[in-house]
Design an enzyme around this catalytic site. Structure first.
Site, short mmCIF file in Angstrom:
data_model
loop_
_atom_site.label_atom_id
_atom_site.label_comp_id
_atom_site.label_asym_id
_atom_site.label_seq_id
_atom_site.Cartn_x
_atom_site.Cartn_y
_atom_site.Cartn_z
N GLU A 142 -7.55 -12.47 6.02
CA GLU A 142 -6.31 -11.73 6.74
C GLU A 142 -6.83 -11.92 8.25
O GLU A 142 -6.27 -12.59 9.10
CB GLU A 142 -6.18 -10.36 6.49
CG GLU A 142 -5.06 -9.71 7.18
CD GLU A 142 -5.04 -8.03 6.93
OE1 GLU A 142 -5.63 -7.66 6.37
OE2 GLU A 142 -4.00 -7.43 7.29
N HIS A 153 -8.07 -8.49 -0.86
CA HIS A 153 -7.77 -8.83 0.45
C HIS A 153 -8.91 -9.75 1.24
O HIS A 153 -10.00 -9.30 1.07
CB HIS A 153 -7.65 -7.88 1.74
CG HIS A 153 -6.23 -7.00 1.43
ND1 HIS A 153 -6.03 -6.02 0.39
CD2 HIS A 153 -5.50 -6.49 2.38
CE1 HIS A 153 -4.92 -5.52 0.40
NE2 HIS A 153 -4.49 -5.59 1.87
N HIS A 183 0.66 -1.24 0.01
CA HIS A 183 0.08 0.02 0.14
C HIS A 183 0.93 1.14 -0.14
O HIS A 183 1.74 1.44 0.92
CB HIS A 183 -0.87 0.17 1.41
CG HIS A 183 -1.67 -1.20 1.27
ND1 HIS A 183 -2.88 -1.05 1.03
CD2 HIS A 183 -1.58 -2.51 1.87
CE1 HIS A 183 -3.57 -2.50 1.27
NE2 HIS A 183 -2.65 -3.13 1.75
N ASP A 193 3.50 -5.21 2.41
CA ASP A 193 2.23 -4.46 3.06
C ASP A 193 2.23 -3.05 3.38
O ASP A 193 1.79 -2.15 2.38
CB ASP A 193 1.41 -5.23 4.21
CG ASP A 193 -0.03 -5.33 4.40
OD1 ASP A 193 -0.35 -4.73 3.47
OD2 ASP A 193 -0.62 -5.83 5.40
N ASP A 194 2.54 -2.50 4.47
CA ASP A 194 2.57 -1.28 4.94
C ASP A 194 3.94 -1.29 5.68
O ASP A 194 4.14 -1.18 7.05
CB ASP A 194 1.59 -0.87 5.91
CG ASP A 194 0.27 -1.05 5.11
OD1 ASP A 194 -0.18 -0.14 4.25
OD2 ASP A 194 -0.64 -2.02 5.62
N1 ADE Z 1 -5.10 -1.25 4.17
C1 ADE Z 1 -3.62 -1.14 4.13
N2 ADE Z 1 -3.02 -2.20 4.79
C2 ADE Z 1 -4.27 -3.05 4.84
C3 ADE Z 1 -4.26 -4.34 5.25
N3 ADE Z 1 -3.19 -5.04 5.65
N4 ADE Z 1 -5.34 -4.95 5.38
C4 ADE Z 1 -6.33 -4.24 4.98
N5 ADE Z 1 -6.47 -3.05 4.45
C5 ADE Z 1 -5.24 -2.47 4.35
ZN ZN Z 2 -2.82 -4.85 2.66
#
Ligand code: ADE
Ligand code: ZN
Length: 336
Positions: free
Chosen positions: A200, A197, A19, A278-279
C-alpha cells in the site's frame, strides 16, 4: 443499454477488504458517544467529516483509532456491523469478508467476547435479512509487537472456529511482514487462512515477504507490486487475488488522481484484482462508489472480471463460488 457505472452497481459481488471499524459513520459515532458517555473531540458530524483530509496512511490511522474509542459494548459492534451490511446489501454485495482489529478494543479494556459476539450477531442477522453471507478476518496491528499478536490469537481461541483468516494491518512502512512470520505460521497450523496488507505504502519487497514469509492466501492492496515486473508475473501466475481499494488509494495519496489508478494495468497484467471500500466512512464511499470511480477507465468485460475475481478470491467453498458465478453470468446476460 445501461451505462457502465449503473451496470457495475448492479453486479453481484463480494467485498473482501473492509475494516468494520472503518465503516463507523460520523452519525453513529455521535450516537454511540452519547449512549456510552464517551467524549469525542468534535462538535458536529460536519466537523468530523471536515477532519477527514489525509496526506498518508498514518494521518488516517490516527483519526481512525480515535473514532473507534466510542465502541464499547457487544451491542455497539452489532449496530456497527448491521449498518455496514445494510449498506453493502444495497450495493448488491452477496458476500463480505470483514476485517476487525481486536487489539484496538482489548487494549482499551473492551472484552474480546463483546467484539466477536457483537459482530457474529450482526453477521447472522445480515444472512437472515439479505441472504448476505460473511466471514471474519482477525487482523494483527503491525505497529505492535509479535508477542501482542500471539496474545491476541490466544485470546480469540474460543472463537477460532468462526474466524476464517488472520490479517495484518496498520502502519506498514517500518513494520515488514517478516516481523509476524511466527504468529502467521501458528495461525496456519491452526487451519486459518492468511492475508496481509502489503504494497500500500511499503515497497515491493514487502509484498514478496508476505508471499514467502507469511504464506498469504490473498494480498490486500498490492499497488506497489506494480513496480516489479517479475513480482507481477509471479502474482498473476499463482492466481493470487488482490483486494484493491481505489477511493482509499486516492484519499491516502497512494495515487494522485483517480484516473492514474493502476486498476486497468493490473487487469491487463493478468492479476486477479478485486474492488473494495477499505474504510468507507472515512474515504468517501462504499463498494459501488469505488466501482463508479474506476468505471470510466474500464470495459464492460473488465467490470464483470472484477466481480468474478471477488468470488474466486473469496474463502467460500467451490459450490458457493459456482452459485455466485452463475448469478453473475445471469446478470451479465440480462444486461447484454
Ligand atoms: N487499517 C484500516 N485501514 C487500513 C489501511 N488501508 N491500511 C492499513 N491499515 C488499515
Ligand atoms: Zn485496509
Amino acid at each position: 443499454m445501461i451505462d457502465p457505472a449503473t451496470f457495475a452497481a448492479g453486479l453481484p459481488k463480494a467485498e473482501l477488504h473492509l475494516h468494520i471499524e472503518g465503516s463507523l459513520e460520523p452519525e453513529l459515532m455521535f450516537a454511540l458517544a452519547k449512549r456510552n458517555g464517551v467524549a469525542i473531540p468534535f462538535a458536529s458530524v460536519e466537523e468530523v467529516r471536515a477532519a477527514y483530509e489525509f496526506s498518508n496512511l498514518q494521518d488516517f490511522l490516527d483519526i481512525y483509532y480515535r473514532g473507534a474509542d466510542v465502541l464499547r459494548t457487544e451491542r455497539d459492534f452489532t449496530d456497527l456491523a448491521t449498518a455496514y451490511f445494510n449498506r453493502a446489501a444495497a450495493d448488491t454485495v452477496r458476500h463480505a469478508e470483514i476485517f476487525f482489529d481486536p487489539q484496538t478494543h482489548t487494549d482499551r479494556g473492551v472484552p474480546m467476547a463483546a467484539v466477536i459476539e457483537g459482530l457474529l450477531a450482526a453477521m447472522a442477522q445480515a444472512e437472515a435479512a439479505h441472504g448476505l453471507t460473511s466471514r471474519l478476518i482477525l487482523c494483527f496491528l503491525r505497529h505492535l509487537d509479535e508477542e501482542a499478536a500471539f496474545a491476541t490469537l490466544t485470546a480469540a481461541g474460543p472463537w477460532l472456529d468462526r474466524i476464517a483468516a488472520v490479517g495484518l494491518d496498520s502502519s506498514e512502512v517500518g513494520n515488514p511482514p517478516e516481523k509476524f512470520a511466527r504468529v502467521f505460521a501458528r495461525a496456519g497450523d491452526m487451519g486459518l487462512r492468511r492475508v496481509a496488507h502489503a504494497g500500500e505504502e511499503g515497497p515491493p519487497a514487502y509484498v514478496a515477504q508476505a508471499l514467502d514469509t507469511l504464506r498469504i492466501d490473498r494480498l490486500d492492496h498490492g499497488n506497489r507490486a506494480m513496480e516489479d515486473p517479475l513480482l507481477v508475473a509471479r502474482l498473476a501466475r499463482s492466481g493470487m487475488a488482490l483486494t484493491v481499494c481505489p477511493l482509499s488509494n486516492l484519499k491516502l495519496c497512494v495515487v494522485d488522481r483517480i484516473d492514474a489508478h493502476p486498476i486497468r494495468a493490473m487487469l491487463r497484467a493478468g492479476l486477479r484484482a478485486t474492488i473494495n471500500s477499505d474504510d468507507p466512512a472515512y474515504f468517501g464511499g462504499y463498494v459501488n462508489d469505488n466501482f463508479r470511480a474506476i468505471a470510466p477507465q474500464l470495459t464492460r468485460d473488465d467490470l464483470i472480471a472484477l466481480a468474478r475475481n471477488s468470488f474466486l478470491g473469496s474463502f467460500l467453498d467451490d459450490a458457493a463460488v459456482a452459485d455466485h458465478l452463475a448469478g453473475l453470468d445471469a446478470y451479465a446476460a440480462a444486461h447484454a
